[in-house]
Scaffold this motif. Structure first.
Motif, PDB file in Angstrom:
ATOM      1  N   ALA A 124      -7.765   4.702   3.913  1.00  0.00           N
ATOM      2  CA  ALA A 124      -7.228   3.344   3.972  1.00  0.00           C
ATOM      3  C   ALA A 124      -6.498   3.089   2.658  1.00  0.00           C
ATOM      4  N   LYS A 125      -5.177   2.887   2.743  1.00  0.00           N
ATOM      5  CA  LYS A 125      -4.368   2.614   1.557  1.00  0.00           C
ATOM      6  C   LYS A 125      -3.659   1.285   1.751  1.00  0.00           C
ATOM      7  N   HIS A 126      -3.831   0.374   0.785  1.00  0.00           N
ATOM      8  CA  HIS A 126      -3.179  -0.931   0.813  1.00  0.00           C
ATOM      9  C   HIS A 126      -3.472  -1.678   2.115  1.00  0.00           C
ATOM     10  N   GLY A 127      -4.682  -1.535   2.616  1.00  0.00           N
ATOM     11  CA  GLY A 127      -5.080  -2.238   3.830  1.00  0.00           C
ATOM     12  C   GLY A 127      -4.618  -1.596   5.128  1.00  0.00           C
ATOM     13  N   GLU A 128      -3.922  -0.464   5.042  1.00  0.00           N
ATOM     14  CA  GLU A 128      -3.450   0.238   6.244  1.00  0.00           C
ATOM     15  C   GLU A 128      -4.006   1.654   6.259  1.00  0.00           C
ATOM     16  N   GLY A 129      -4.239   2.159   7.463  1.00  0.00           N
ATOM     17  CA  GLY A 129      -4.731   3.512   7.603  1.00  0.00           C
ATOM     18  C   GLY A 129      -3.604   4.531   7.516  1.00  0.00           C
ATOM     19  N   VAL A 130      -3.893   5.658   6.872  1.00  0.00           N
ATOM     20  CA  VAL A 130      -2.953   6.777   6.788  1.00  0.00           C
ATOM     21  C   VAL A 130      -3.739   8.071   6.913  1.00  0.00           C
ATOM     22  N   ILE A 141       0.953  10.866   6.955  1.00  0.00           N
ATOM     23  CA  ILE A 141       1.303  10.268   8.251  1.00  0.00           C
ATOM     24  C   ILE A 141       0.875   8.813   8.196  1.00  0.00           C
ATOM     25  N   LYS A 142       1.864   7.911   8.325  1.00  0.00           N
ATOM     26  CA  LYS A 142       1.593   6.482   8.266  1.00  0.00           C
ATOM     27  C   LYS A 142       2.416   5.782   9.341  1.00  0.00           C
ATOM     28  N   VAL A 143       2.148   4.508   9.541  1.00  0.00           N
ATOM     29  CA  VAL A 143       2.893   3.720  10.522  1.00  0.00           C
ATOM     30  C   VAL A 143       4.371   3.730  10.133  1.00  0.00           C
ATOM     31  N   GLY A 144       5.233   4.008  11.111  1.00  0.00           N
ATOM     32  CA  GLY A 144       6.665   4.081  10.872  1.00  0.00           C
ATOM     33  C   GLY A 144       7.170   5.506  10.684  1.00  0.00           C
TER      34      GLY A 144
END
Length: 184
Positions: A124-130, A141-144
């Motif tokens: 979890a980086k900056h509130g988002e999963g990667v 691998i991240k959103v986008g």
């Protein structure tokens, strides 16, 4: 990307007599009804078409409703993913258990945790999963992001793909195409 092919098809489109004043429009409407739906006749999803009428004569079919058949030649672009093919999709959601992506803007795909190789770990980086590689910190691998994955199965009814990131040639396209990846 695998799974895309062109097909030259000789078709007969059946037109209702009420549409006889504008046959071209009726043909295009009929062909448009094939778009973005799985077709067993073409063993895939028709994404685009171009039409060339074969002749100016139509044959009237006898029966209760006197439809007439128009022969034409169509060039079709067909999306037909099969198991073990490599596809690319844009990541829209990441959880600890899965990666969700969209392929060609209309088909959804999911890669579950058992189909993600052990090298890739969820963080979890900056509130988002990667997902980040243990061995190559720039492989993220991240959103986008656009990822390349192997097809495991396809549900034709809802155009849903199940995929895998186990193969070595699967992962973030940005990473796979980088000069660092090619060297090492």
């Amino acid at each position: 990307m695998e799974g895309l092919s062109k097909s030259d098809a000789n078709l007969i489109v059946y037109v209702h007599p009420s549409q006889s004043k504008n046959v071209d429009k009726a043909i295009l409407r009929e062909l448009s009804s094939l778009l973005f739906k799985y077709s067993q006749a073409f063993d895939g999803v028709v994404l685009a078409y171009s039409v060339d009428p074969q002749d100016k004569c139509a044959r009237i079919l006898s029966g209760v409703h006197p439809y007439f058949g128009v022969r034409l030649r169509a060039n079709l672009l067909i999306f037909s993913p099969k198991p073990n093919m490599l596809l690319e999709g844009k990541v829209v959601k990441i959880t600890r258990e899965s990666i969700h992506c969209i392929v060609l803007g209309f088909s959804s795909a999911i890669i579950t945790d058992e189909n993600i190789r052990n090298e890739l770990k969820y963080k979890a980086k900056h509130g988002e999963g990667v997902y980040v590689s243990r061995y190559h910190k720039r492989h993220v691998i991240k959103v986008g992001a656009v990822i390349r994955f192997e097809v495991k199965s396809l549900d034709e009814e809802i155009l849903h793909i199940s995929g895998s990131l186990i193969p070595a040639n699967a992962g973030s396209v940005h990473w796979l195409c980088s000069p660092v990846m090619k060297l090492g």
